[in-house]
Design an enzyme around this catalytic site. Sequence first.
Site, PDB file in Angstrom:
ATOM      1  N   GLY A 279       0.882  -1.114   0.023  1.00 26.71           N
ATOM      2  CA  GLY A 279      -0.056   0.037  -0.047  1.00 26.71           C
ATOM      3  C   GLY A 279       0.865   1.057   0.026  1.00 26.71           C
ATOM      4  O   GLY A 279       0.299   2.430   0.315  1.00 26.71           O
ATOM      5  N   ASP A 280       2.253   1.267  -0.296  1.00 26.09           N
ATOM      6  CA  ASP A 280       2.868   2.543  -0.527  1.00 26.09           C
ATOM      7  C   ASP A 280       3.981   2.197  -1.473  1.00 26.09           C
ATOM      8  O   ASP A 280       4.011   1.107  -2.076  1.00 26.09           O
ATOM      9  CB  ASP A 280       3.330   2.866   1.106  1.00 26.09           C
ATOM     10  CG  ASP A 280       3.576   4.444   0.860  1.00 26.09           C
ATOM     11  OD1 ASP A 280       4.669   5.004   0.148  1.00 26.09           O
ATOM     12  OD2 ASP A 280       3.087   5.158   1.697  1.00 26.09           O
ATOM     13  N   ASP A 281       5.190   2.417  -1.012  1.00 29.44           N
ATOM     14  CA  ASP A 281       6.374   2.190  -1.858  1.00 29.44           C
ATOM     15  C   ASP A 281       6.853   0.973  -1.713  1.00 29.44           C
ATOM     16  O   ASP A 281       6.884   0.215  -0.735  1.00 29.44           O
ATOM     17  CB  ASP A 281       7.751   2.991  -1.767  1.00 29.44           C
ATOM     18  CG  ASP A 281       7.311   4.556  -1.918  1.00 29.44           C
ATOM     19  OD1 ASP A 281       7.019   4.726  -2.974  1.00 29.44           O
ATOM     20  OD2 ASP A 281       7.893   5.335  -0.956  1.00 29.44           O
TER      21      ASP A 281
END
Length: 489
Positions: A279-281
Amino acid sequence: MGDSSRFLPRTTSFRPDSRRLSDSIPALLSSYRTVLALIWAVGFILLICWQRTAVDSFWGPPARHIPRLRSLVFNLTDFGAVGDGVTVNTKAFEMAISEIRRRGGGQLNVEAGLWLTAPFNLTSHMTLFLAENAVILGIDDENYWPLMPPLPSYGYGRERAGPRYGSLIHGQNLRDVVITGDNGTINGQGQTWWTKYRNKHLNYTRGPLVQLMWSRDIQISHVTLRDSPFWTLHPYDCQNVTIRNVTILAPLSGAPNTDGIDPDSCENMLIEDCYISVGDDGIAIKSGWDQYGIAYARPSTNILIRNVIVRSMISAGVSIGSEMSGGVSNVTLENLLVWNSKRGVRIKTTAGRGGYVRQITYQNLTLENVRVGIVIKTDYNEHPDEGYNPKALPVIQDINFDRIRGQGVRIPVRIYGSQAIPVRNVTFRDMLVGITYKKKRIFQCSFVHGRVIGKIFPSPCQNLDMYDKEGRLVRQSTFQNNIETDYDS
Protein backbone atom coordinates in the site's frame (compact mmCIF):
# COMPACT_ATOMS: atom_id res chain seq x y z
CA MET A 1 -49.88 -117.27 12.42
CA GLY A 2 -51.19 -113.80 12.35
CA ASP A 3 -50.04 -111.01 10.05
CA SER A 4 -46.52 -110.06 11.21
CA SER A 5 -46.21 -107.10 9.02
CA ARG A 6 -47.69 -105.00 11.69
CA PHE A 7 -44.61 -105.64 13.85
CA LEU A 8 -42.17 -104.48 11.20
CA PRO A 9 -40.87 -100.91 11.50
CA ARG A 10 -42.57 -98.53 9.19
CA THR A 11 -40.17 -96.89 6.81
CA THR A 12 -40.89 -93.46 5.46
CA SER A 13 -39.08 -91.80 2.60
CA PHE A 14 -38.08 -88.09 2.87
CA ARG A 15 -39.65 -86.09 0.12
CA PRO A 16 -38.81 -82.47 0.34
CA ASP A 17 -41.50 -79.89 -0.21
CA SER A 18 -40.43 -78.39 -3.49
CA ARG A 19 -42.55 -75.32 -2.96
CA ARG A 20 -40.97 -74.47 0.41
CA LEU A 21 -37.48 -75.03 -1.01
CA SER A 22 -38.10 -72.71 -3.92
CA ASP A 23 -39.23 -70.03 -1.48
CA SER A 24 -36.19 -70.34 0.83
CA ILE A 25 -33.47 -70.12 -1.85
CA PRO A 26 -34.15 -66.46 -2.82
CA ALA A 27 -34.30 -65.50 0.86
CA LEU A 28 -30.99 -67.23 1.47
CA LEU A 29 -29.39 -65.56 -1.51
CA SER A 30 -30.81 -62.19 -0.45
CA SER A 31 -29.23 -62.50 3.00
CA TYR A 32 -25.87 -63.32 1.40
CA ARG A 33 -26.17 -60.25 -0.81
CA THR A 34 -26.94 -58.10 2.22
CA VAL A 35 -23.87 -59.37 4.07
CA LEU A 36 -21.68 -58.89 1.02
CA ALA A 37 -23.06 -55.36 0.54
CA LEU A 38 -22.30 -54.53 4.15
CA ILE A 39 -18.77 -55.91 3.86
CA TRP A 40 -18.25 -53.93 0.66
CA ALA A 41 -19.57 -50.72 2.24
CA VAL A 42 -17.36 -51.07 5.33
CA GLY A 43 -14.37 -51.82 3.13
CA PHE A 44 -15.09 -48.79 0.97
CA ILE A 45 -15.36 -46.52 4.01
CA LEU A 46 -12.10 -47.87 5.42
CA LEU A 47 -10.43 -47.32 2.04
CA ILE A 48 -11.59 -43.69 1.92
CA CYS A 49 -10.36 -43.07 5.46
CA TRP A 50 -7.02 -44.63 4.64
CA GLN A 51 -6.69 -42.54 1.51
CA ARG A 52 -7.45 -39.35 3.40
CA THR A 53 -4.73 -40.05 5.95
CA ALA A 54 -2.22 -41.48 3.51
CA VAL A 55 -2.57 -39.25 0.48
CA ASP A 56 -0.14 -36.60 1.70
CA SER A 57 2.49 -39.09 2.76
CA PHE A 58 2.08 -41.70 0.02
CA TRP A 59 0.33 -40.36 -3.05
CA GLY A 60 1.16 -36.66 -2.68
CA PRO A 61 4.48 -34.93 -2.05
CA PRO A 62 5.94 -35.76 1.36
CA ALA A 63 5.97 -33.13 4.07
CA ARG A 64 9.08 -31.02 3.78
CA HIS A 65 11.80 -31.88 6.20
CA ILE A 66 13.14 -28.89 8.11
CA PRO A 67 16.82 -28.64 7.25
CA ARG A 68 19.46 -28.42 9.93
CA LEU A 69 21.22 -25.14 9.24
CA ARG A 70 23.10 -24.82 12.52
CA SER A 71 24.59 -27.39 14.87
CA LEU A 72 22.15 -26.59 17.67
CA VAL A 73 18.44 -26.85 16.76
CA PHE A 74 15.30 -26.22 18.81
CA ASN A 75 11.60 -26.42 17.98
CA LEU A 76 9.31 -23.72 19.32
CA THR A 77 7.07 -26.44 20.76
CA ASP A 78 9.98 -27.54 22.96
CA PHE A 79 9.24 -24.43 25.01
CA GLY A 80 5.51 -24.99 25.39
CA ALA A 81 4.23 -23.08 22.37
CA VAL A 82 0.79 -23.89 20.98
CA GLY A 83 0.03 -23.05 17.35
CA ASP A 84 -3.72 -22.64 17.58
CA GLY A 85 -3.91 -18.94 16.71
CA VAL A 86 -5.31 -18.17 20.19
CA THR A 87 -2.59 -19.06 22.68
CA VAL A 88 -0.08 -16.23 23.20
CA ASN A 89 3.40 -17.68 22.62
CA THR A 90 5.60 -14.69 23.51
CA LYS A 91 7.16 -16.51 26.48
CA ALA A 92 8.01 -19.51 24.32
CA PHE A 93 9.79 -17.32 21.77
CA GLU A 94 11.66 -15.47 24.51
CA MET A 95 12.72 -18.67 26.30
CA ALA A 96 13.89 -20.30 23.06
CA ILE A 97 15.91 -17.27 21.95
CA SER A 98 17.36 -16.86 25.44
CA GLU A 99 18.59 -20.45 25.31
CA ILE A 100 20.11 -19.86 21.87
CA ARG A 101 21.86 -16.78 23.22
CA ARG A 102 23.14 -18.71 26.23
CA ARG A 103 24.47 -21.51 24.01
CA GLY A 104 26.23 -19.10 21.62
CA GLY A 105 23.90 -19.58 18.65
CA GLY A 106 21.39 -21.97 17.16
CA GLN A 107 18.33 -22.56 15.02
CA LEU A 108 14.72 -22.07 16.10
CA ASN A 109 12.15 -23.98 14.04
CA VAL A 110 8.61 -22.65 13.89
CA GLU A 111 6.52 -25.59 12.75
CA ALA A 112 3.22 -25.51 10.86
CA GLY A 113 0.53 -23.70 12.82
CA LEU A 114 -0.71 -20.26 13.83
CA TRP A 115 1.67 -18.86 16.44
CA LEU A 116 0.22 -15.75 18.09
CA THR A 117 2.79 -13.54 19.80
CA ALA A 118 3.67 -10.08 21.03
CA PRO A 119 6.95 -8.53 19.77
CA PHE A 120 10.18 -10.37 20.56
CA ASN A 121 13.92 -9.84 19.99
CA LEU A 122 16.32 -11.99 18.01
CA THR A 123 19.90 -12.70 19.00
CA SER A 124 23.22 -13.08 17.18
CA HIS A 125 24.28 -16.28 15.41
CA MET A 126 20.66 -17.34 15.08
CA THR A 127 18.47 -18.83 12.36
CA LEU A 128 14.71 -18.40 12.61
CA PHE A 129 13.17 -21.06 10.33
CA LEU A 130 9.49 -20.90 9.38
CA ALA A 131 8.27 -24.25 8.11
CA GLU A 132 5.69 -24.66 5.38
CA ASN A 133 2.27 -23.47 6.66
CA ALA A 134 3.86 -21.84 9.70
CA VAL A 135 2.42 -18.39 10.46
CA ILE A 136 3.74 -16.02 13.13
CA LEU A 137 0.81 -13.75 14.03
CA GLY A 138 1.41 -10.39 15.66
CA ILE A 139 -1.01 -9.41 18.41
CA ASP A 140 -3.06 -6.49 17.07
CA ASP A 141 -3.44 -4.80 20.47
CA GLU A 142 -0.89 -1.97 20.74
CA ASN A 143 -0.74 -2.40 24.53
CA TYR A 144 1.38 -5.51 23.95
CA TRP A 145 3.87 -3.60 21.77
CA PRO A 146 6.80 -1.98 23.60
CA LEU A 147 7.66 1.71 23.17
CA MET A 148 11.12 2.67 21.92
CA PRO A 149 12.98 5.96 21.52
CA PRO A 150 12.65 7.71 18.14
CA LEU A 151 15.17 6.74 15.49
CA PRO A 152 18.15 9.07 15.96
CA SER A 153 18.15 10.12 12.30
CA TYR A 154 14.42 11.00 12.39
CA GLY A 155 14.22 13.25 15.43
CA TYR A 156 10.98 13.42 17.34
CA GLY A 157 9.21 10.57 15.55
CA ARG A 158 8.04 9.73 12.03
CA GLU A 159 4.29 10.06 12.63
CA ARG A 160 3.97 11.34 16.19
CA ALA A 161 6.36 13.24 18.43
CA GLY A 162 7.94 11.11 21.13
CA PRO A 163 8.44 7.36 21.40
CA ARG A 164 7.51 4.84 18.73
CA TYR A 165 6.19 1.32 18.83
CA GLY A 166 8.80 -1.39 18.33
CA SER A 167 8.62 -4.00 15.60
CA LEU A 168 7.06 -7.45 15.84
CA ILE A 169 10.43 -9.10 15.19
CA HIS A 170 13.29 -6.92 16.36
CA GLY A 171 17.03 -6.93 16.84
CA GLN A 172 19.80 -4.48 17.73
CA ASN A 173 23.59 -4.73 17.52
CA LEU A 174 23.41 -8.25 16.12
CA ARG A 175 25.65 -10.28 13.88
CA ASP A 176 24.96 -13.34 11.74
CA VAL A 177 21.15 -13.46 11.75
CA VAL A 178 19.10 -15.56 9.31
CA ILE A 179 15.33 -15.48 8.82
CA THR A 180 14.32 -18.17 6.33
CA GLY A 181 12.02 -21.13 5.79
CA ASP A 182 9.78 -23.05 3.41
CA ASN A 183 7.78 -19.92 2.62
CA GLY A 184 6.31 -19.62 6.09
CA THR A 185 4.60 -16.32 6.90
CA ILE A 186 5.07 -13.44 9.33
CA ASN A 187 1.71 -11.67 9.56
CA GLY A 188 1.44 -8.33 11.37
CA GLN A 189 -2.38 -8.27 11.33
CA GLY A 190 -2.18 -4.61 10.40
CA GLN A 191 -5.88 -4.01 9.78
CA THR A 192 -6.52 -2.81 13.34
CA TRP A 193 -3.47 -0.54 13.22
CA TRP A 194 -4.49 1.04 9.90
CA THR A 195 -7.98 1.80 11.17
CA LYS A 196 -6.69 3.36 14.39
CA TYR A 197 -4.16 5.43 12.46
CA ARG A 198 -6.81 6.80 10.10
CA ASN A 199 -9.08 7.61 13.04
CA LYS A 200 -6.19 9.27 14.94
CA HIS A 201 -6.48 6.82 17.84
CA LEU A 202 -2.74 6.12 18.12
CA ASN A 203 -0.46 8.25 20.29
CA TYR A 204 2.82 6.99 18.84
CA THR A 205 4.39 6.12 15.51
CA ARG A 206 3.42 2.63 14.34
CA GLY A 207 6.05 -0.08 14.39
CA PRO A 208 7.44 -2.10 11.46
CA LEU A 209 6.91 -5.81 11.00
CA VAL A 210 10.64 -6.69 11.02
CA GLN A 211 13.32 -4.21 12.07
CA LEU A 212 17.02 -4.89 12.55
CA MET A 213 19.19 -2.02 13.77
CA TRP A 214 22.96 -1.51 13.91
CA SER A 215 23.50 -5.08 12.77
CA ARG A 216 25.50 -6.87 10.08
CA ASP A 217 25.62 -10.12 8.13
CA ILE A 218 21.87 -10.48 7.79
CA GLN A 219 20.07 -12.93 5.46
CA ILE A 220 16.32 -12.98 4.92
CA SER A 221 14.94 -15.45 2.37
CA HIS A 222 12.08 -17.78 1.41
CA VAL A 223 9.45 -16.24 3.68
CA THR A 224 6.27 -14.22 3.19
CA LEU A 225 5.79 -10.96 5.07
CA ARG A 226 2.30 -9.53 5.08
CA ASP A 227 -0.02 -6.89 6.56
CA SER A 228 2.55 -4.90 8.50
CA PRO A 229 1.25 -2.14 10.79
CA PHE A 230 3.77 0.27 9.16
CA TRP A 231 6.89 -0.28 7.06
CA THR A 232 7.30 -4.02 6.49
CA LEU A 233 11.04 -4.78 6.47
CA HIS A 234 13.28 -2.05 7.86
CA PRO A 235 17.04 -2.64 8.10
CA TYR A 236 18.40 0.44 9.91
CA ASP A 237 22.10 1.31 9.82
CA CYS A 238 23.03 -2.25 8.86
CA GLN A 239 25.81 -3.74 6.75
CA ASN A 240 26.00 -6.82 4.54
CA VAL A 241 22.30 -7.53 4.16
CA THR A 242 20.83 -10.04 1.68
CA ILE A 243 17.09 -10.23 1.00
CA ARG A 244 16.24 -12.99 -1.47
CA ASN A 245 13.09 -14.82 -2.58
CA VAL A 246 10.84 -12.87 -0.23
CA THR A 247 7.16 -12.15 -0.88
CA ILE A 248 5.74 -8.99 0.70
CA LEU A 249 2.00 -8.32 0.66
CA ALA A 250 -0.43 -5.68 1.91
CA PRO A 251 -3.68 -4.29 0.48
CA LEU A 252 -3.07 -1.88 -2.39
CA SER A 253 -5.29 0.70 -0.70
CA GLY A 254 -6.36 1.32 2.86
CA ALA A 255 -3.01 0.13 4.26
CA PRO A 256 -1.12 3.41 4.85
CA ASN A 257 2.70 3.49 4.80
CA THR A 258 3.09 -0.26 4.36
CA ASP A 259 6.33 0.07 2.38
CA GLY A 260 7.81 -3.28 1.38
CA ILE A 261 11.55 -2.94 2.05
CA ASP A 262 13.14 0.24 3.43
CA PRO A 263 16.94 0.13 3.48
CA ASP A 264 17.79 3.00 5.83
CA SER A 265 21.40 4.17 6.18
CA CYS A 266 22.51 0.71 5.02
CA GLU A 267 25.72 -0.34 3.28
CA ASN A 268 26.37 -3.35 1.06
CA MET A 269 22.90 -4.69 0.44
CA LEU A 270 21.38 -7.11 -2.09
CA ILE A 271 17.66 -7.40 -2.82
CA GLU A 272 16.81 -9.98 -5.47
CA ASP A 273 14.13 -12.37 -6.74
CA CYS A 274 11.35 -10.79 -4.68
CA TYR A 275 7.66 -10.09 -5.28
CA ILE A 276 6.19 -7.01 -3.58
CA SER A 277 2.59 -5.73 -3.67
CA VAL A 278 1.85 -3.18 -0.97
CA GLY A 279 0.00 0.00 0.00
CA ASP A 280 2.95 2.39 -0.42
CA ASP A 281 6.44 2.24 -1.96
CA GLY A 282 7.53 -1.27 -2.86
CA ILE A 283 11.12 -0.40 -1.96
CA ALA A 284 12.16 2.95 -0.45
CA ILE A 285 15.84 3.71 0.12
CA LYS A 286 16.31 6.19 2.98
CA SER A 287 19.01 7.77 5.14
CA GLY A 288 17.43 10.09 7.68
CA TRP A 289 15.18 13.11 7.86
CA ASP A 290 16.32 16.74 7.59
CA GLN A 291 18.61 18.08 10.34
CA TYR A 292 18.52 14.78 12.24
CA GLY A 293 19.63 12.78 9.22
CA ILE A 294 22.31 15.34 8.40
CA ALA A 295 23.66 15.08 11.95
CA TYR A 296 23.49 11.27 11.99
CA ALA A 297 25.46 11.24 8.72
CA ARG A 298 25.02 7.58 7.69
CA PRO A 299 24.42 7.17 3.94
CA SER A 300 22.76 4.31 2.13
CA THR A 301 25.33 3.04 -0.34
CA ASN A 302 26.35 0.03 -2.42
CA ILE A 303 22.85 -1.37 -2.94
CA LEU A 304 21.90 -3.78 -5.74
CA ILE A 305 18.24 -4.48 -6.53
CA ARG A 306 17.56 -7.04 -9.27
CA ASN A 307 14.93 -9.45 -10.56
CA VAL A 308 12.12 -7.86 -8.57
CA ILE A 309 8.40 -7.53 -9.42
CA VAL A 310 6.56 -4.67 -7.74
CA ARG A 311 3.03 -3.29 -7.62
CA SER A 312 2.02 -0.07 -5.85
CA MET A 313 -1.24 1.72 -6.57
CA ILE A 314 -0.53 4.51 -4.06
CA SER A 315 3.12 5.40 -4.50
CA ALA A 316 5.99 3.94 -6.58
CA GLY A 317 7.61 0.63 -7.32
CA VAL A 318 11.03 1.78 -6.10
CA SER A 319 11.70 5.16 -4.47
CA ILE A 320 14.76 6.94 -3.17
CA GLY A 321 13.80 9.30 -0.35
CA SER A 322 12.20 11.41 0.61
CA GLU A 323 14.16 10.91 3.83
CA MET A 324 17.66 10.92 2.30
CA SER A 325 19.53 13.51 4.37
CA GLY A 326 22.46 11.22 5.09
CA GLY A 327 22.97 10.64 1.36
CA VAL A 328 22.20 7.83 -1.11
CA SER A 329 24.80 6.67 -3.63
CA ASN A 330 25.96 3.79 -5.79
CA VAL A 331 22.59 2.13 -6.25
CA THR A 332 21.86 -0.21 -9.19
CA LEU A 333 18.40 -1.43 -10.14
CA GLU A 334 18.24 -4.05 -12.87
CA ASN A 335 15.58 -6.37 -14.25
CA LEU A 336 12.76 -4.57 -12.46
CA LEU A 337 9.09 -4.99 -13.46
CA VAL A 338 6.56 -2.47 -12.16
CA TRP A 339 2.98 -3.26 -13.16
CA ASN A 340 -0.48 -1.75 -12.58
CA SER A 341 1.00 1.00 -10.43
CA LYS A 342 0.79 4.74 -9.94
CA ARG A 343 4.52 5.32 -10.53
CA GLY A 344 7.42 3.21 -11.69
CA VAL A 345 10.59 4.60 -10.07
CA ARG A 346 10.95 7.84 -8.18
CA ILE A 347 13.52 10.08 -6.50
CA LYS A 348 11.91 12.51 -4.05
CA THR A 349 13.44 15.23 -1.91
CA THR A 350 13.08 18.89 -1.00
CA ALA A 351 14.82 21.93 0.45
CA GLY A 352 15.85 21.24 4.04
CA ARG A 353 16.90 17.66 3.38
CA GLY A 354 20.53 18.31 2.53
CA GLY A 355 22.43 15.20 1.57
CA TYR A 356 22.70 13.84 -1.97
CA VAL A 357 21.37 11.28 -4.44
CA ARG A 358 24.06 10.30 -6.93
CA GLN A 359 25.44 7.43 -8.98
CA ILE A 360 22.08 5.76 -9.48
CA THR A 361 21.61 3.33 -12.39
CA TYR A 362 18.35 1.89 -13.69
CA GLN A 363 18.70 -0.80 -16.37
CA ASN A 364 16.28 -3.30 -17.86
CA LEU A 365 13.30 -1.51 -16.35
CA THR A 366 9.84 -2.65 -17.57
CA LEU A 367 6.70 -0.60 -16.95
CA GLU A 368 3.25 -2.09 -17.54
CA ASN A 369 0.11 0.02 -17.06
CA VAL A 370 1.86 2.66 -14.99
CA ARG A 371 0.58 6.22 -14.71
CA VAL A 372 4.00 7.94 -14.48
CA GLY A 373 7.08 5.90 -15.31
CA ILE A 374 10.13 7.86 -14.10
CA VAL A 375 9.83 10.66 -11.53
CA ILE A 376 12.35 13.03 -9.96
CA LYS A 377 10.64 15.44 -7.57
CA THR A 378 12.36 18.21 -5.59
CA ASP A 379 9.45 19.77 -3.68
CA TYR A 380 8.33 16.95 -1.39
CA ASN A 381 7.61 19.31 1.49
CA GLU A 382 7.32 17.20 4.61
CA HIS A 383 9.46 17.92 7.67
CA PRO A 384 9.83 16.53 11.21
CA ASP A 385 9.51 19.96 12.85
CA GLU A 386 10.28 23.64 12.31
CA GLY A 387 13.95 23.23 13.16
CA TYR A 388 15.07 22.23 9.68
CA ASN A 389 17.31 24.51 7.62
CA PRO A 390 15.61 25.51 4.34
CA LYS A 391 19.05 26.34 2.94
CA ALA A 392 20.17 22.71 3.31
CA LEU A 393 19.72 21.80 -0.36
CA PRO A 394 20.10 18.25 -1.64
CA VAL A 395 22.30 17.41 -4.64
CA ILE A 396 20.87 15.17 -7.36
CA GLN A 397 23.29 14.05 -10.05
CA ASP A 398 24.65 11.16 -12.11
CA ILE A 399 21.38 9.34 -12.76
CA ASN A 400 21.38 6.80 -15.61
CA PHE A 401 18.49 5.07 -17.40
CA ASP A 402 19.30 2.28 -19.85
CA ARG A 403 17.03 -0.23 -21.62
CA ILE A 404 13.65 1.08 -20.48
CA ARG A 405 10.58 -0.69 -21.87
CA GLY A 406 6.90 -0.26 -21.23
CA GLN A 407 3.33 -0.25 -22.41
CA GLY A 408 0.21 1.51 -21.21
CA VAL A 409 2.21 4.36 -19.65
CA ARG A 410 0.53 7.75 -19.34
CA ILE A 411 3.60 9.95 -18.65
CA PRO A 412 6.91 8.16 -19.30
CA VAL A 413 9.18 10.78 -17.68
CA ARG A 414 8.62 13.63 -15.23
CA ILE A 415 11.75 15.35 -13.92
CA TYR A 416 10.99 18.47 -11.91
CA GLY A 417 14.13 20.11 -10.66
CA SER A 418 14.08 23.67 -9.45
CA GLN A 419 16.34 26.69 -9.61
CA ALA A 420 17.56 25.88 -6.10
CA ILE A 421 17.78 22.11 -6.67
CA PRO A 422 18.66 21.38 -10.30
CA VAL A 423 18.96 17.80 -11.54
CA ARG A 424 22.38 17.29 -13.12
CA ASN A 425 23.93 14.74 -15.42
CA VAL A 426 20.94 12.55 -16.28
CA THR A 427 21.41 10.06 -19.13
CA PHE A 428 18.79 8.20 -21.17
CA ARG A 429 19.71 5.37 -23.52
CA ASP A 430 17.64 2.72 -25.35
CA MET A 431 14.14 3.68 -24.25
CA LEU A 432 10.92 2.45 -25.88
CA VAL A 433 7.73 3.05 -23.95
CA GLY A 434 4.21 2.70 -25.33
CA ILE A 435 2.03 5.56 -24.17
CA THR A 436 -1.68 6.04 -23.51
CA TYR A 437 -1.65 9.84 -23.11
CA LYS A 438 -1.81 11.73 -26.41
CA LYS A 439 -0.90 15.12 -25.03
CA LYS A 440 2.14 16.80 -26.56
CA ARG A 441 4.36 17.09 -23.52
CA ILE A 442 4.55 13.63 -22.05
CA PHE A 443 8.33 13.71 -21.46
CA GLN A 444 8.34 16.48 -18.87
CA CYS A 445 11.39 18.34 -17.61
CA SER A 446 12.38 21.42 -15.67
CA PHE A 447 15.79 22.55 -14.41
CA VAL A 448 17.50 19.41 -15.60
CA HIS A 449 20.77 18.89 -17.44
CA GLY A 450 21.71 15.69 -19.18
CA ARG A 451 21.80 13.77 -22.42
CA VAL A 452 20.05 11.26 -24.64
CA ILE A 453 22.28 8.72 -26.42
CA GLY A 454 20.76 7.28 -29.58
CA LYS A 455 17.07 7.40 -30.40
CA ILE A 456 14.46 6.94 -27.74
CA PHE A 457 10.66 6.91 -27.70
CA PRO A 458 8.80 9.01 -26.85
CA SER A 459 10.78 12.05 -27.93
CA PRO A 460 12.68 13.60 -25.02
CA CYS A 461 12.23 17.10 -23.68
CA GLN A 462 14.41 19.82 -25.16
CA ASN A 463 16.33 20.24 -21.91
CA LEU A 464 18.57 17.29 -22.81
CA ASP A 465 21.55 17.21 -25.20
CA MET A 466 21.26 14.72 -28.06
CA TYR A 467 24.06 12.28 -28.95
CA ASP A 468 24.16 9.53 -31.55
CA LYS A 469 24.94 5.90 -30.69
CA GLU A 470 28.65 6.51 -31.12
CA GLY A 471 28.55 9.29 -28.56
CA ARG A 472 28.85 12.21 -30.98
CA LEU A 473 26.98 15.38 -30.10
CA VAL A 474 24.03 15.94 -32.44
CA ARG A 475 22.21 18.79 -30.75
CA GLN A 476 23.06 20.77 -27.65
CA SER A 477 20.18 21.94 -25.54
CA THR A 478 19.61 25.55 -24.71
CA PHE A 479 16.62 24.83 -22.47
CA GLN A 480 18.11 23.40 -19.26
CA ASN A 481 15.82 25.59 -17.17
CA ASN A 482 12.72 25.22 -19.31
CA ILE A 483 9.62 24.42 -17.27
CA GLU A 484 7.32 21.87 -18.88
CA THR A 485 4.80 20.84 -16.30
CA ASP A 486 1.49 19.08 -16.39
CA TYR A 487 0.15 18.65 -12.87
CA ASP A 488 -3.18 17.30 -14.12
CA SER A 489 -1.59 13.95 -14.93
